[in-house]
Design an enzyme around this catalytic site. Sequence first.
Site, PDB file in Angstrom:
ATOM      1  N   ASP A 124       7.943   7.571 -63.633  1.00 53.22           N
ATOM      2  CA  ASP A 124       7.618   6.701 -62.514  1.00 53.22           C
ATOM      3  C   ASP A 124       6.402   7.238 -61.761  1.00 53.22           C
ATOM      4  O   ASP A 124       6.466   8.317 -61.163  1.00 53.22           O
ATOM      5  CB  ASP A 124       8.838   6.647 -61.581  1.00 53.22           C
ATOM      6  CG  ASP A 124       8.609   5.744 -60.386  1.00 53.22           C
ATOM      7  OD1 ASP A 124       7.673   4.943 -60.412  1.00 53.22           O
ATOM      8  OD2 ASP A 124       9.388   5.838 -59.414  1.00 53.22           O
ATOM      9  N   ASP A 320       1.040   0.914 -60.680  1.00 46.70           N
ATOM     10  CA  ASP A 320       2.428   1.385 -60.695  1.00 46.70           C
ATOM     11  C   ASP A 320       3.029   1.205 -62.091  1.00 46.70           C
ATOM     12  O   ASP A 320       2.988   0.110 -62.640  1.00 46.70           O
ATOM     13  CB  ASP A 320       3.224   0.586 -59.655  1.00 46.70           C
ATOM     14  CG  ASP A 320       4.678   1.015 -59.594  1.00 46.70           C
ATOM     15  OD1 ASP A 320       4.967   2.189 -59.898  1.00 46.70           O
ATOM     16  OD2 ASP A 320       5.533   0.182 -59.257  1.00 46.70           O
TER      17      ASP A 320
END
Lengths: 411, 30
Positions: A124, A320
């Site tokens: 992440d 992201d």
Amino acid sequence: ARTNDPNWHVFRVSSLLPSPACTASKATSNSSALSVVHQHGPCSPLHARRGGAPSHVEILERDQARVNSIHRKVAAAGASVVDPARASKGVSLPAQRGISLGTGNYIVSVGLGTPAKQYSVVFDTGSDLSWVQCTPCSDCYQQNDPLFDPAQSSTYAAVPCGAQECQELDSGTCSSNKCRYEVAYGDQSQTDGNLVRDTLTLSASAKLPGFVFGCGDSNTGLFGQADGLFGLGREKVSLASQGAPNYGPGFTYCLPSSSSGNGYLSLGDAAPANAQFTAMVTNSDNPSFYYLNLVGIKVGGREIRVPTTVFSTAGGTVIDSGTVITRLPPRAYAALRSAFARYMGQYKKAPALSILDTCYDFTGHATAQIPKVALLFEGGATMSLDFTGVLYVSQVSQACLAFASNGDDTS
Amino acid sequence: IAILGNTQQKTFAVAYDVANQRIGFGANGC
């Protein structure tokens, strides 16, 4: 057919859906790179044991939850004054410190401890602290592999309260001279545990001794069957930052075109020779996030008409790994959708799919063609998207433009 | 803010060049 037109993608409709079997070949860029696979695809070690992959609607709903939490986090960081009118109506900013997990789409396999044992973790770029579930555990969810057991590792050590790593942790507290961490994600998922260090093994020849991570002993939420999560954000504790002294600053990843293929994540790797660059922008209010400046969009080789101020006044762009669908300022999305639809008149329209409102039915077509979409960044970098980056396909009869609007940006 | 999601990043080698404070996109990375 526009087979040779550089502004169009022409593809076999049968190739729209991923293979049900893992078709991955080794896609790593070097020996220290980790293989990246889709969490719910056939190459995932979590695939066989999972209780059923989420539906496309669930994936997109969770994606919206992640986007909402990113917006809340950005808004909260930028908010310096509480509006008394809003406060009096009972409107308050959420207490959650982290962002929602989304669907945790991509996972890597890492080794922890000595001797190293393998763990499948979500990676992440939107968060910093890495963690795995550990034993003894007071409240752990069911995961793919046995819990990490500190007693079985000869290189394990707790991080003492006085250590710099503990003091720099946003949520660090001290208990019995153990540094306790807590990460609360925006979807109410949470992990609590001890901050520890142990050897991280990326490959047989690439080890990171003394890697600091969370040893979670109370973990609840939407983690699926993953053994934990590895953060690649910009703060000191992230894997990217900790790996910098050994491998150099930075990292490179490649996400596969299909959930049945694989990509790679490589620490400190040199950029590929054909890379086009744009500035990495820092926002001190949100130091974990990687910002860049999107300045335009091309569809079918033509730039859509959007004033550059639409992008610049929108607060910037965050890249992201954990958000599925790109979100655009409303005016930019409206122009993109309109331009795309103009080129797609020959295809039957299909119903919307959750947040995706521009969908087509390719049933009955052996091949299809869509205009290429390119993202333009400050400094001249152009990202001409793969066709798998333009369409989100739930089924042949419902292939949707894989972009969404941020909605009403005055809300 | 806008968000560049992972669907659009597929098949690109996305390089986070921290030393030079830049992000690179290499087509056909995997």
